[in-house]
Design a protein around this motif. Structure first.
Motif, PDB file in Angstrom:
ATOM      1  N   LEU A  63     -88.997  48.458  78.884  1.00  0.00           N
ATOM      2  CA  LEU A  63     -89.958  47.479  79.414  1.00  0.00           C
ATOM      3  C   LEU A  63     -89.538  46.992  80.791  1.00  0.00           C
ATOM      4  O   LEU A  63     -90.391  46.785  81.668  1.00  0.00           O
ATOM      5  N   VAL A  64     -88.251  46.821  81.005  1.00  0.00           N
ATOM      6  CA  VAL A  64     -87.761  46.431  82.326  1.00  0.00           C
ATOM      7  C   VAL A  64     -88.015  47.574  83.310  1.00  0.00           C
ATOM      8  O   VAL A  64     -88.504  47.363  84.425  1.00  0.00           O
ATOM      9  N   ALA A  65     -87.703  48.797  82.898  1.00  0.00           N
ATOM     10  CA  ALA A  65     -87.887  49.959  83.774  1.00  0.00           C
ATOM     11  C   ALA A  65     -89.348  50.171  84.147  1.00  0.00           C
ATOM     12  O   ALA A  65     -89.640  50.666  85.236  1.00  0.00           O
ATOM     13  N   ALA A  66     -90.253  49.784  83.268  1.00  0.00           N
ATOM     14  CA  ALA A  66     -91.684  49.954  83.541  1.00  0.00           C
ATOM     15  C   ALA A  66     -92.123  49.163  84.769  1.00  0.00           C
ATOM     16  O   ALA A  66     -93.110  49.517  85.409  1.00  0.00           O
ATOM     17  N   GLN A  67     -91.367  48.130  85.122  1.00  0.00           N
ATOM     18  CA  GLN A  67     -91.700  47.325  86.288  1.00  0.00           C
ATOM     19  C   GLN A  67     -90.914  47.750  87.540  1.00  0.00           C
ATOM     20  O   GLN A  67     -91.019  47.112  88.579  1.00  0.00           O
ATOM     21  N   CYS A  68     -90.156  48.821  87.430  1.00  0.00           N
ATOM     22  CA  CYS A  68     -89.366  49.327  88.559  1.00  0.00           C
ATOM     23  C   CYS A  68     -90.132  50.419  89.292  1.00  0.00           C
ATOM     24  O   CYS A  68     -90.949  51.121  88.679  1.00  0.00           O
ATOM     25  N   PRO A  69     -89.841  50.618  90.574  1.00  0.00           N
ATOM     26  CA  PRO A  69     -90.420  51.759  91.276  1.00  0.00           C
ATOM     27  C   PRO A  69     -90.029  53.052  90.550  1.00  0.00           C
ATOM     28  O   PRO A  69     -88.863  53.262  90.237  1.00  0.00           O
ATOM     29  N   GLY A  70     -91.006  53.874  90.247  1.00  0.00           N
ATOM     30  CA  GLY A  70     -90.756  55.122  89.536  1.00  0.00           C
ATOM     31  C   GLY A  70     -90.668  54.983  88.036  1.00  0.00           C
ATOM     32  O   GLY A  70     -90.505  55.979  87.333  1.00  0.00           O
ATOM     33  N   GLY A  71     -90.771  53.770  87.543  1.00  0.00           N
ATOM     34  CA  GLY A  71     -90.701  53.547  86.096  1.00  0.00           C
ATOM     35  C   GLY A  71     -92.006  53.920  85.411  1.00  0.00           C
ATOM     36  O   GLY A  71     -93.085  53.716  85.957  1.00  0.00           O
ATOM     37  N   ALA A  72     -91.877  54.471  84.226  1.00  0.00           N
ATOM     38  CA  ALA A  72     -93.055  54.856  83.446  1.00  0.00           C
ATOM     39  C   ALA A  72     -93.573  53.658  82.670  1.00  0.00           C
ATOM     40  O   ALA A  72     -92.797  52.919  82.064  1.00  0.00           O
ATOM     41  N   PRO A  73     -94.887  53.447  82.657  1.00  0.00           N
ATOM     42  CA  PRO A  73     -95.432  52.353  81.862  1.00  0.00           C
ATOM     43  C   PRO A  73     -95.207  52.631  80.376  1.00  0.00           C
ATOM     44  O   PRO A  73     -95.149  53.779  79.939  1.00  0.00           O
ATOM     45  N   VAL A  74     -95.051  51.561  79.617  1.00  0.00           N
ATOM     46  CA  VAL A  74     -94.910  51.679  78.165  1.00  0.00           C
ATOM     47  C   VAL A  74     -96.325  51.645  77.599  1.00  0.00           C
ATOM     48  O   VAL A  74     -96.975  50.601  77.596  1.00  0.00           O
ATOM     49  N   THR A  75     -96.796  52.794  77.151  1.00  0.00           N
ATOM     50  CA  THR A  75     -98.177  52.916  76.691  1.00  0.00           C
ATOM     51  C   THR A  75     -98.288  53.187  75.203  1.00  0.00           C
ATOM     52  O   THR A  75     -99.386  53.311  74.685  1.00  0.00           O
ATOM     53  N   THR A  76     -97.186  53.272  74.519  1.00  0.00           N
ATOM     54  CA  THR A  76     -97.211  53.553  73.091  1.00  0.00           C
ATOM     55  C   THR A  76     -97.852  52.405  72.311  1.00  0.00           C
ATOM     56  O   THR A  76     -97.735  51.239  72.697  1.00  0.00           O
ATOM     57  N   ALA A  77     -98.491  52.738  71.230  1.00  0.00           N
ATOM     58  CA  ALA A  77     -99.088  51.728  70.360  1.00  0.00           C
ATOM     59  C   ALA A  77     -98.027  50.875  69.679  1.00  0.00           C
ATOM     60  O   ALA A  77     -98.335  49.809  69.148  1.00  0.00           O
ATOM     61  N   TYR A  78     -96.785  51.312  69.698  1.00  0.00           N
ATOM     62  CA  TYR A  78     -95.709  50.584  69.015  1.00  0.00           C
ATOM     63  C   TYR A  78     -95.012  49.581  69.911  1.00  0.00           C
ATOM     64  O   TYR A  78     -94.202  48.798  69.441  1.00  0.00           O
ATOM     65  N   GLY A  79     -95.302  49.604  71.194  1.00  0.00           N
ATOM     66  CA  GLY A  79     -94.750  48.620  72.113  1.00  0.00           C
ATOM     67  C   GLY A  79     -95.612  47.370  72.107  1.00  0.00           C
ATOM     68  O   GLY A  79     -96.595  47.274  71.362  1.00  0.00           O
ATOM     69  N   PRO A  80     -95.277  46.404  72.923  1.00  0.00           N
ATOM     70  CA  PRO A  80     -96.091  45.186  72.968  1.00  0.00           C
ATOM     71  C   PRO A  80     -97.505  45.488  73.479  1.00  0.00           C
ATOM     72  O   PRO A  80     -97.695  46.324  74.356  1.00  0.00           O
ATOM     73  N   ASP A  81     -98.472  44.817  72.898  1.00  0.00           N
ATOM     74  CA  ASP A  81     -99.863  44.963  73.326  1.00  0.00           C
ATOM     75  C   ASP A  81    -100.147  44.151  74.583  1.00  0.00           C
ATOM     76  O   ASP A  81    -100.920  44.569  75.436  1.00  0.00           O
ATOM     77  N   ASP A  82     -99.523  42.983  74.661  1.00  0.00           N
ATOM     78  CA  ASP A  82     -99.777  42.071  75.773  1.00  0.00           C
ATOM     79  C   ASP A  82     -98.872  42.416  76.958  1.00  0.00           C
ATOM     80  O   ASP A  82     -97.689  42.729  76.776  1.00  0.00           O
ATOM     81  N   PRO A  83     -99.407  42.362  78.174  1.00  0.00           N
ATOM     82  CA  PRO A  83     -98.571  42.655  79.348  1.00  0.00           C
ATOM     83  C   PRO A  83     -97.479  41.603  79.515  1.00  0.00           C
ATOM     84  O   PRO A  83     -97.663  40.431  79.167  1.00  0.00           O
ATOM     85  N   LEU A  84     -96.369  42.053  80.027  1.00  0.00           N
ATOM     86  CA  LEU A  84     -95.268  41.136  80.299  1.00  0.00           C
ATOM     87  C   LEU A  84     -95.435  40.537  81.685  1.00  0.00           C
ATOM     88  O   LEU A  84     -95.988  41.179  82.585  1.00  0.00           O
ATOM     89  N   PRO A  85     -94.955  39.326  81.883  1.00  0.00           N
ATOM     90  CA  PRO A  85     -94.995  38.744  83.231  1.00  0.00           C
ATOM     91  C   PRO A  85     -94.026  39.521  84.123  1.00  0.00           C
ATOM     92  O   PRO A  85     -93.173  40.266  83.632  1.00  0.00           O
ATOM     93  N   PRO A  86     -94.129  39.364  85.422  1.00  0.00           N
ATOM     94  CA  PRO A  86     -93.132  39.990  86.305  1.00  0.00           C
ATOM     95  C   PRO A  86     -91.733  39.523  85.887  1.00  0.00           C
ATOM     96  O   PRO A  86     -91.503  38.331  85.673  1.00  0.00           O
ATOM     97  N   LEU A  87     -90.831  40.485  85.740  1.00  0.00           N
ATOM     98  CA  LEU A  87     -89.491  40.192  85.239  1.00  0.00           C
ATOM     99  C   LEU A  87     -88.499  40.008  86.377  1.00  0.00           C
ATOM    100  O   LEU A  87     -88.647  40.595  87.449  1.00  0.00           O
ATOM    101  N   ASP A  88     -87.484  39.203  86.121  1.00  0.00           N
ATOM    102  CA  ASP A  88     -86.403  38.976  87.072  1.00  0.00           C
ATOM    103  C   ASP A  88     -85.718  40.310  87.374  1.00  0.00           C
ATOM    104  O   ASP A  88     -85.271  41.004  86.454  1.00  0.00           O
ATOM    105  N   PRO A  89     -85.619  40.698  88.632  1.00  0.00           N
ATOM    106  CA  PRO A  89     -84.960  41.964  88.980  1.00  0.00           C
ATOM    107  C   PRO A  89     -83.509  42.048  88.500  1.00  0.00           C
ATOM    108  O   PRO A  89     -82.969  43.137  88.343  1.00  0.00           O
TER     109      PRO A  89
END
Length: 139
Positions: A63-89
């Motif tokens: 989930l942290v990596a999903a907000q990084c440049p080049g990070g893959a979004p977490v799209t699985t049905a088993y991850g959180p449904d709600d988007p996360l706020p911008p995370l502390d780098p």
């Protein structure tokens, strides 16, 4: 641990963590990620890292990596449904340290994956995740 594939959320414990994030108030979600990563990264080298703590740390790192440049979004049905706020780098470096413990000698998870026959695929997924996080963390 009920595991059905090599994805970061493809086990019961990580899927439950995704639900826990959805159940938490938006302002508490980053703290849940930080706690999961700290639990894995903070374990002393002489302490054995339990697979349940490790899979939650991997899910949090994804989930942290999903907000990084080049990070893959977490799209699985088993991850959180709600988007996360911008995370502390700062979480990026913590996630790298957690992943290093997850794949270390004193961790149960590599043993389990090694016995499964899918260890190489799982290890490659962790390495990709770590590379994105390390690049974004500057190390």
């Amino acid at each position: 641990m009920g595991t059905w594939d090599t994805g970061h959320f493809d086990n019961d414990t990580a899927a439950d963590f995704g639900g826990e994030l959805d159940d938490a108030p938006p302002g508490k979600r980053e703290a849940l990620l930080r706690d999961a990563l700290t639990a894995a990264a903070g374990t002393g080298r002489e302490d054995y890292l339990d697979s349940d703590e490790a899979v939650v740390a991997v899910a949090a790192a994804a989930l942290v990596a999903a907000q990084c440049p080049g990070g893959a979004p977490v799209t699985t049905a088993y991850g959180p449904d709600d988007p996360l706020p911008p995370l502390d780098p700062e979480l990026r470096g913590l996630a790298v340290r957690a992943l290093d413990r997850v794949v270390g000698e004193e961790s149960e998870l590599p043993e389990l994956w090694g016995e499964s026959g899918d260890g190489a695929q799982w290890t490659a997924g962790i390495a990709e995740l770590r590379a994105v996080l390390a690049g974004a963390a500057g190390g």
